[in-house]
Design a protein around this motif. Structure first.
Motif, PDB file in Angstrom:
ATOM      1  N   GLN A  35       0.981  -1.238  -0.090  1.00 40.26           N
ATOM      2  CA  GLN A  35       0.143  -0.007  -0.110  1.00 40.26           C
ATOM      3  C   GLN A  35       0.959   1.274   0.066  1.00 40.26           C
ATOM      4  O   GLN A  35       0.688   2.226  -0.857  1.00 40.26           O
ATOM      5  CB  GLN A  35      -0.836   0.064   1.266  1.00 40.26           C
ATOM      6  CG  GLN A  35      -1.971  -1.026   1.168  1.00 40.26           C
ATOM      7  CD  GLN A  35      -3.198  -0.424   0.346  1.00 40.26           C
ATOM      8  OE1 GLN A  35      -3.347   0.703   0.207  1.00 40.26           O
ATOM      9  NE2 GLN A  35      -3.997  -1.450   0.160  1.00 40.26           N
ATOM     10  N   ILE A  36       1.827   1.121   0.802  1.00 43.19           N
ATOM     11  CA  ILE A  36       2.616   2.575   1.216  1.00 43.19           C
ATOM     12  C   ILE A  36       3.511   2.678  -0.078  1.00 43.19           C
ATOM     13  O   ILE A  36       3.827   3.858  -0.505  1.00 43.19           O
ATOM     14  CB  ILE A  36       3.380   2.445   2.235  1.00 43.19           C
ATOM     15  CG1 ILE A  36       2.411   2.635   3.347  1.00 43.19           C
ATOM     16  CG2 ILE A  36       4.605   3.433   2.460  1.00 43.19           C
ATOM     17  CD1 ILE A  36       3.020   2.367   4.946  1.00 43.19           C
ATOM     18  N   LEU A  39       1.535   4.037  -3.401  1.00 38.76           N
ATOM     19  CA  LEU A  39       1.080   5.368  -3.004  1.00 38.76           C
ATOM     20  C   LEU A  39       2.529   6.479  -3.099  1.00 38.76           C
ATOM     21  O   LEU A  39       2.386   7.164  -3.594  1.00 38.76           O
ATOM     22  CB  LEU A  39       0.265   5.727  -1.777  1.00 38.76           C
ATOM     23  CG  LEU A  39      -0.309   6.987  -1.786  1.00 38.76           C
ATOM     24  CD1 LEU A  39      -1.365   7.451  -2.808  1.00 38.76           C
ATOM     25  CD2 LEU A  39      -0.909   7.175  -0.288  1.00 38.76           C
ATOM     26  N   GLN A  40       3.631   5.925  -2.458  1.00 42.17           N
ATOM     27  CA  GLN A  40       4.642   6.667  -2.417  1.00 42.17           C
ATOM     28  C   GLN A  40       5.303   6.852  -3.593  1.00 42.17           C
ATOM     29  O   GLN A  40       5.927   7.760  -4.100  1.00 42.17           O
ATOM     30  CB  GLN A  40       5.594   6.154  -1.518  1.00 42.17           C
ATOM     31  CG  GLN A  40       6.769   7.035  -0.935  1.00 42.17           C
ATOM     32  CD  GLN A  40       6.362   8.230  -0.527  1.00 42.17           C
ATOM     33  OE1 GLN A  40       5.479   8.392   0.544  1.00 42.17           O
ATOM     34  NE2 GLN A  40       6.804   9.447  -0.831  1.00 42.17           N
ATOM     35  N   THR A  83      -4.103  12.316  -1.713  1.00 42.71           N
ATOM     36  CA  THR A  83      -4.257  12.150  -0.193  1.00 42.71           C
ATOM     37  C   THR A  83      -5.464  12.284   0.401  1.00 42.71           C
ATOM     38  O   THR A  83      -5.647  11.630   1.446  1.00 42.71           O
ATOM     39  CB  THR A  83      -3.042  13.213   0.460  1.00 42.71           C
ATOM     40  OG1 THR A  83      -1.621  13.036  -0.354  1.00 42.71           O
ATOM     41  CG2 THR A  83      -2.772  12.977   1.776  1.00 42.71           C
ATOM     42  N   TYR A  86      -7.495   9.314  -0.454  1.00 42.29           N
ATOM     43  CA  TYR A  86      -7.048   8.081   0.145  1.00 42.29           C
ATOM     44  C   TYR A  86      -7.371   8.074   1.763  1.00 42.29           C
ATOM     45  O   TYR A  86      -7.418   7.026   2.076  1.00 42.29           O
ATOM     46  CB  TYR A  86      -5.386   8.165  -0.129  1.00 42.29           C
ATOM     47  CG  TYR A  86      -4.801   6.792  -0.081  1.00 42.29           C
ATOM     48  CD1 TYR A  86      -5.133   5.745  -0.823  1.00 42.29           C
ATOM     49  CD2 TYR A  86      -3.959   6.372   0.969  1.00 42.29           C
ATOM     50  CE1 TYR A  86      -4.594   4.486  -0.767  1.00 42.29           C
ATOM     51  CE2 TYR A  86      -3.460   5.174   1.087  1.00 42.29           C
ATOM     52  CZ  TYR A  86      -3.368   4.201   0.259  1.00 42.29           C
ATOM     53  OH  TYR A  86      -3.155   2.964   0.389  1.00 42.29           O
ATOM     54  N   ASN A  87      -7.076   9.270   2.375  1.00 48.87           N
ATOM     55  CA  ASN A  87      -7.371   9.192   3.864  1.00 48.87           C
ATOM     56  C   ASN A  87      -8.677   8.790   4.049  1.00 48.87           C
ATOM     57  O   ASN A  87      -9.081   8.250   5.148  1.00 48.87           O
ATOM     58  CB  ASN A  87      -7.126  10.627   4.505  1.00 48.87           C
ATOM     59  CG  ASN A  87      -5.928  10.748   4.765  1.00 48.87           C
ATOM     60  OD1 ASN A  87      -5.115   9.962   4.963  1.00 48.87           O
ATOM     61  ND2 ASN A  87      -5.502  12.253   4.695  1.00 48.87           N
ATOM     62  N   LEU A  90      -9.401   4.353   3.224  1.00 53.10           N
ATOM     63  CA  LEU A  90      -8.387   3.373   3.851  1.00 53.10           C
ATOM     64  C   LEU A  90      -9.502   2.074   4.556  1.00 53.10           C
ATOM     65  O   LEU A  90     -10.381   2.628   4.717  1.00 53.10           O
ATOM     66  CB  LEU A  90      -7.507   3.625   4.948  1.00 53.10           C
ATOM     67  CG  LEU A  90      -6.467   4.483   4.328  1.00 53.10           C
ATOM     68  CD1 LEU A  90      -5.847   5.213   5.342  1.00 53.10           C
ATOM     69  CD2 LEU A  90      -5.719   3.811   3.258  1.00 53.10           C
ATOM     70  N   TYR A  93      -7.226   1.431   8.614  1.00 50.05           N
ATOM     71  CA  TYR A  93      -6.714   2.546   9.301  1.00 50.05           C
ATOM     72  C   TYR A  93      -7.313   3.569   9.112  1.00 50.05           C
ATOM     73  O   TYR A  93      -8.130   3.993   8.207  1.00 50.05           O
ATOM     74  CB  TYR A  93      -5.276   2.746   8.731  1.00 50.05           C
ATOM     75  CG  TYR A  93      -4.381   1.402   8.870  1.00 50.05           C
ATOM     76  CD1 TYR A  93      -4.030   1.079   9.927  1.00 50.05           C
ATOM     77  CD2 TYR A  93      -4.246   0.599   7.620  1.00 50.05           C
ATOM     78  CE1 TYR A  93      -3.168  -0.292   9.794  1.00 50.05           C
ATOM     79  CE2 TYR A  93      -3.711  -0.400   7.637  1.00 50.05           C
ATOM     80  CZ  TYR A  93      -2.932  -1.177   8.737  1.00 50.05           C
ATOM     81  OH  TYR A  93      -2.364  -2.463   8.897  1.00 50.05           O
ATOM     82  N   ASP A  95      -6.324   6.879   8.994  1.00 44.88           N
ATOM     83  CA  ASP A  95      -5.801   8.060   7.939  1.00 44.88           C
ATOM     84  C   ASP A  95      -4.281   7.358   7.415  1.00 44.88           C
ATOM     85  O   ASP A  95      -3.758   6.443   7.956  1.00 44.88           O
ATOM     86  CB  ASP A  95      -6.015   9.331   8.255  1.00 44.88           C
ATOM     87  CG  ASP A  95      -4.896   9.275   9.477  1.00 44.88           C
ATOM     88  OD1 ASP A  95      -4.211   8.608  10.113  1.00 44.88           O
ATOM     89  OD2 ASP A  95      -4.928  10.771  10.081  1.00 44.88           O
ATOM     90  N   TYR A  96      -3.655   8.014   6.574  1.00 39.27           N
ATOM     91  CA  TYR A  96      -2.437   7.745   6.075  1.00 39.27           C
ATOM     92  C   TYR A  96      -1.467   7.757   7.086  1.00 39.27           C
ATOM     93  O   TYR A  96      -0.553   6.944   6.932  1.00 39.27           O
ATOM     94  CB  TYR A  96      -2.487   8.709   4.927  1.00 39.27           C
ATOM     95  CG  TYR A  96      -0.950   7.995   4.040  1.00 39.27           C
ATOM     96  CD1 TYR A  96      -1.094   6.894   3.395  1.00 39.27           C
ATOM     97  CD2 TYR A  96       0.137   8.884   3.792  1.00 39.27           C
ATOM     98  CE1 TYR A  96       0.098   6.502   2.632  1.00 39.27           C
ATOM     99  CE2 TYR A  96       1.215   8.365   3.116  1.00 39.27           C
ATOM    100  CZ  TYR A  96       1.357   7.297   2.442  1.00 39.27           C
ATOM    101  OH  TYR A  96       2.344   6.877   1.726  1.00 39.27           O
ATOM    102  N   MET A  99      -1.502   4.842   9.087  1.00 37.03           N
ATOM    103  CA  MET A  99      -0.966   3.508   8.408  1.00 37.03           C
ATOM    104  C   MET A  99       0.580   3.693   8.538  1.00 37.03           C
ATOM    105  O   MET A  99       1.415   2.615   8.716  1.00 37.03           O
ATOM    106  CB  MET A  99      -1.355   3.663   7.086  1.00 37.03           C
ATOM    107  CG  MET A  99      -0.935   2.380   6.232  1.00 37.03           C
ATOM    108  SD  MET A  99      -2.100   2.227   4.888  1.00 37.03           S
ATOM    109  CE  MET A  99      -1.164   3.442   3.767  1.00 37.03           C
TER     110      MET A  99
END
Length: 154
Positions: A35-36, A39-40, A83, A86-87, A90, A93, A95-96, A99
């Protein structure tokens, strides 16, 4: 649903209502890594595009410069919008940021904690990470070659 008997029966039989719930429960670190990093990677690419648009080019006309600035601003607005979206979407979680916090906790639990199990490779990757951090710090503290030449001339 997992067993083909509908959601209620599957939940009672295996305890999960979706394959994603199963993955999150048994492989949370791997789930978060996917996931991270996705998105990153998207963020890095979009910000790089915006930065490239902001860098002035030789013989660039004023209208082109203003258009590039507008496109860079639009690109950064899309990053903020992604962002925000996405927040609110999820699965596990709030929010980001939560996470990312959970990811760091799991990272240290699985790879840097000597209490759980000793990992022989940690003798290599922990010093390597520390050396990389020191080299990054030194690289950012060193003035660029162009600024050094200007200081010598002036």
């Amino acid at each position: 649903m997992l067993l083909g008997h509908g959601e209620c029966v599957a939940k009672k039989a295996v305890g999960y209502t979706s394959p994603l719930g199963l993955l999150h429960h048994h492989h949370e670190f791997e789930y978060l890594t996917i996931q991270i990093t996705f998105l990153q990677g998207l963020y890095n690419w979009l910000v790089a595009v915006a930065m490239e648009l902001l860098i002035p080019r030789e013989e660039e006309k004023k209208s082109a410069r203003r258009m590039n600035q507008a496109l860079a601003s639009c690109t950064m607005s899309v990053v903020f919008w992604i962002t925000a979206f996405y927040n609110n979407h999820l699965n596990f979680y709030s929010d980001y940021a939560s996470m990312l916090k959970r990811y760091v906790v799991l990272l240290f639990k699985y790879y840097f904690s000597p209490i759980k199990t000793f990992r022989p490779m940690s003798l290599l990757y922990i010093p390597s990470f520390l050396m990389t951090g020191a080299l990054i710090w030194r690289a950012f503290q060193t003035p660029s070659d162009e600024s050094a030449e200007v200081e010598e001339e002036g």
